[in-house]
Scaffold this motif. Structure first.
Motif: not given
Length: 480
Positions: A305-325
């Protein structure tokens, strides 16, 4: 479908058959505690944490053991550099690691043995190997005779002749064969008494490999189900564990060997020489622990797995989506006078799809994709003003399956606010400033100065803040 796992020993995916029906014993090699844990440790911790969570949810009885290596050359060197006692140093970093694990949602294992608490078991195992002719004492050290174990190399698929070509004897070592490895290390001048124990071979301390053999067999038995750890441990650590354990008992150590893949940092290998080692603590200053966990689970545990700021940001958006849902679902049911947490059974079709993904060698990437589709259905049914009982069932299913992955377990509104503070800090946004601007906008609207109110909305939007008006007032979020 039956549970299938990729067994490094067989180099293939296999149906899982437990030693004892309905029960799984898992031992994972933990962390050598001489510094703060890094993102590579986080991957190992989260990979096996989610496997244990899933197995328990699926009905298995799991005995989970994850050790602490609290005596080692690296610990002693670091302690001497700092002028500390090695025992105090290791205990400090165990507590620091536990803090990081809690932030990542990593559960405490059933047993978390420390190497220093199991010296008698290690000495007994070493004595048995000497008695059986698989080990020998040499000037206070004890070595395992690699050529005495016919199966050496079966895990890593390495051949003795190839290993012999690259092997060497370090200064001060009295080996019969360069391939032999230390089971017991004689005390060296200047080493603290806290890392020295009396033994039949003289004062000293255990070698790294014997520690795990003694601890895993004490808590899980001579032969158990799953032994895991990072891919970097396949050789020599796990290969040596197999050799010494099976030579001593004449029985197989573990039926299945599971190993998680490496992490690269912006496509480069993570290493101290490159200066790109990122500690969990450092990352938690910028990212919510749940976002890091979601990032780590977004790739199958065996794959790199390649750690990049963009990849973590995408995961952060996914968690946001879960909680807002979840918050949206709770609000919808509250409006309909129905509590979403009670009386609803998880929906079978979504549970089955999720379970199929996880039973395929703990494929969290696919499980997350299926979970995200479930959240999409939840939002679509709320928007369509579906029956409250239908929304409640979807909401309960989303919560249950997210929990199996160790995600979205906080109260949604509380999580949204906590995560918002971290995101604001990352973007240099002062939450107090945002609240002040919201207050000014409310005042402008009360005065019917809508031009001013719109200007304030635009002002905060330019800083990356979205305002949301609702029945309970104005909330805000950082645009990710």
């Amino acid at each position: 479908m039956p549970l299938r796992v990729f067994n490094t020993l067989a180099n293939e995916k296999q149906d899982f058959t437990p030693v004892r029906p309905g029960r799984i014993g898992i031992y994972v090699c933990g962390i050598t505690v001489y510094d703060l844990a890094h993102i590579g440790h986080a991957r190992m911790l989260s990979a096996f944490d989610v496997a244990v969570r899933f197995l328990r949810w699926a009905g298995w009885e799991v005995a989970f053991v994850r050790n602490w290596t609290d005596v080692d050359d690296k610990i002693i060197r670091r302690a001497l550099e700092r002028g500390q006692d090695p025992g105090q140093l290791s205990e400090h970093f165990i507590e620091e690691c536990r803090r990081d694990m809690q932030s990542l949602g990593v559960m405490v294992a059933d047993v978390e043995p420390k190497a220093t608490d199991h010296i008698p078991e290690m000495q007994a195992l070493i004595a048995r190997l000497i008695e059986r002719g698989n080990a020998y004492a040499s000037q206070g050290d004890v070595y395992f005779a690699v050529r005495s174990f016919a199966g050496y190399g079966k895990l890593s698929k390495r051949h003795l002749d190839d290993l012999r070509a690259g092997a060497r004897v370090e200064p001060g070592e009295q080996k019969r064969d360069p391939l032999d490895f230390a089971l017991w290390k004689a005390a060296k001048p200047g080493e603290p008494a806290s890392v020295t124990w009396e033994s039949p071979w003289g004062p000293g301390r255990p070698g790294w490999h014997i520690e795990c053999s003694a601890m895993c067999q004490k808590y899980l038995g001579t032969t158990f189900d799953v032994h895991g750890g990072g891919k970097d441990l396949v050789f020599p650590h796990h290969e040596n564990e197999i050799a010494q354990s099976e030579a001593a008992s004449g029985q197989e150590l573990a039926h299945y060997w599971l190993h998680n893949g490496f992490i690269t940092m912006d496509a480069e290998k993570m290493s101290k020489s490159l200066g790109n080692v990122r500690t969990i603590r450092d990352l938690l200053a910028h990212w919510d622990g749940e976002a890091l966990r979601a990032f780590l689970l977004s790739t199958h545990y065996r794959h790199p797995i390649n750690f990049t700021e963009a990849a973590v940001l995408e995961a952060d958006r996914r968690v946001d989506y879960f909680y807002e849902s979840l918050a949206k679902g709770d609000a919808y049911l509250a409006q309909k006078k129905l509590a979403g947490r009670s009386g609803s059974e998880p929906l079978g079709e979504h549970v089955l799809a999720f379970r199929e993904a996880m039973e395929d060698d703990f494929n969290t990437a696919e499980a997350l994709a299926r979970l995200e589709r479930l959240y999409g259905t939840l939002n679509a049914r709320i928007d369509a003003k579906a029956r409250p009982d239908e929304v409640a069932a979807l909401l309960q299913t989303a919560r249950a399956l997210s929990g199996v992955l160790g995600l979205a377990s906080r109260a949604p509104l509380e999580a949204v606010r906590q995560r918002r503070q971290i995101a604001a800090g990352r973007k240099g946004i002062d939450p107090k400033w945002v609240e002040e601007r919201i207050g000014a906008r409310i005042a402008a609207r009360k005065a019917k100065d809508f031009v001013r109110a719109d200007a304030i909305r635009a002002e905060v939007a330019a800083r990356g803040v979205e305002l949301r008006d609702g029945p309970g007032g104005t909330e805000w979020r950082v645009v990710l």
